[in-house]
Design a protein around this motif. Structure first.
Motif, PDB file in Angstrom:
ATOM      1  N   ASP A 122     -11.221  -0.508   7.790  1.00  0.00           N
ATOM      2  CA  ASP A 122     -11.314  -1.938   8.149  1.00  0.00           C
ATOM      3  C   ASP A 122     -12.105  -2.659   7.055  1.00  0.00           C
ATOM      4  N   THR A 123     -11.445  -3.472   6.279  1.00  0.00           N
ATOM      5  CA  THR A 123     -12.100  -4.075   5.104  1.00  0.00           C
ATOM      6  C   THR A 123     -13.184  -5.077   5.503  1.00  0.00           C
ATOM      7  N   SER A 154      -5.703   0.409  10.779  1.00  0.00           N
ATOM      8  CA  SER A 154      -5.836  -0.874  10.063  1.00  0.00           C
ATOM      9  C   SER A 154      -4.598  -1.748  10.238  1.00  0.00           C
ATOM     10  N   GLY A 155      -3.450  -1.116  10.514  1.00  0.00           N
ATOM     11  CA  GLY A 155      -2.212  -1.869  10.713  1.00  0.00           C
ATOM     12  C   GLY A 155      -1.627  -2.441   9.433  1.00  0.00           C
ATOM     13  N   ARG A 156      -2.106  -1.966   8.304  1.00  0.00           N
ATOM     14  CA  ARG A 156      -1.684  -2.527   7.005  1.00  0.00           C
ATOM     15  C   ARG A 156      -1.053  -1.449   6.135  1.00  0.00           C
ATOM     16  N   PRO A 157      -0.261  -1.846   5.133  1.00  0.00           N
ATOM     17  CA  PRO A 157       0.312  -0.861   4.215  1.00  0.00           C
ATOM     18  C   PRO A 157      -0.783  -0.076   3.489  1.00  0.00           C
ATOM     19  N   ASP A 215      -2.028  -1.320   0.015  1.00  0.00           N
ATOM     20  CA  ASP A 215      -2.770  -2.586   0.103  1.00  0.00           C
ATOM     21  C   ASP A 215      -4.215  -2.353   0.540  1.00  0.00           C
ATOM     22  N   VAL A 216      -4.382  -1.476   1.534  1.00  0.00           N
ATOM     23  CA  VAL A 216      -5.730  -1.208   2.062  1.00  0.00           C
ATOM     24  C   VAL A 216      -6.595  -0.522   1.023  1.00  0.00           C
ATOM     25  N   GLU A 254      -7.566  -2.805  -1.901  1.00  0.00           N
ATOM     26  CA  GLU A 254      -8.600  -3.789  -1.512  1.00  0.00           C
ATOM     27  C   GLU A 254      -9.952  -3.115  -1.347  1.00  0.00           C
TER      28      GLU A 254
END
Ligand code: G3P
Length: 217
Positions: A9-10, A35-38, A41-42, A45
């Motif tokens: 979680d960023t 995180s629900g993100r690619p 990408d995570v 970041e």
């Protein structure tokens, strides 16, 4: 002892990094899914948020496929380190990556013998999962003590013990008392590490008393 945060979680990583106590970030496929993100990408970041090592875990289970994933992930940022499961295929990949100078974090470790094999494969970090051992009624911290003691008998071992699967602040204290190198701590446990009622009570009293100081702003 160094602190990694155990999350993808960023927002949580950004908040912990702002305090100045963060040495790295640990992720795993479950945390990335949460995180629900690619994935890329995570990780990219996160690598921009912290200077320290960021663990990105392979999901292949055959060595060559692991190496393909590892080399792709390592190309995303200079501070990516590759997480590999503690299976023979994972240790073969670890040896190859270690020889290539790629940082590795061998994960899903549950015994000193596994940790000794990972060190022999050149792992940068070994991640014993103490909370999951405790969940089974074992004493996970005993495994950390065995690993640290065994590693300390061999100066040539430079694998760092990264205590993982931490469930509460006492795990962090015990890991430090044993002499582990790193603890990867969930954000909720980091918050608990800060908290002590006597600190809150004491600060409240100081501020209340300060109101009586002549000229106090
Ligand atoms: O990410 C590795 C480890 O810290 C996760 O442990 O048991 O909380 O899933 P666990």
């Amino acid at each position: 002892m160094k602190f990694f945060i155990d999350t993808a979680d960023t927002d949580q990583i950004r908040a912990a990094a702002a305090i100045g106590v963060l040495d790295g970030v640990n992720t795993n496929p479950s945390l990335i899914a949460k995180s629900g993100r690619p994935f890329k990408d995570v990780i990219v970041e996160i690598c921009e948020l912290v200077d320290g090592p960021v663990s990105a875990e392979v999901t292949a289970t055959e060595t060559e496929a692991m190496l393909d994933e590892a080399r792709e992930y390592a190309s995303w940022a200079d501070n990516v380190i590759i997480k590999l499961p503690l299976i023979p295929e994972g240790l073969r990949a670890c040896k190859t990556l270690s020889d290539e100078g790629v940082g590795t974090n061998v994960t899903l470790c549950f015994s000193a013998n596994q940790a000794l094999l990972a060190a022999r494969a050149g792992a940068t970090y070994i991640s014993p999962f103490i909370g999951r051992l405790d969940d089974l009624g074992h004493e996970g911290m005993d495994v950390i003590a065995e690993i640290v003691t065994a590693y300390d008998n061999y100066p040539e071992i430079d694998t760092e013990v990264l205590v993982a699967s931490i469930r509460h602040p006492r795990h962090v204290t015990d890991a430090a008392l044993i002499g582990a190198d790193v603890a990867t701590v969930p954000p909720s446990v980091i918050d608990k590490m800060f908290k002590h009622p006597m600190t809150d009570i004491g600060l409240e009293k100081f501020l209340a008393d300060w109101e009586d100081v002549p000229g106090a702003s």
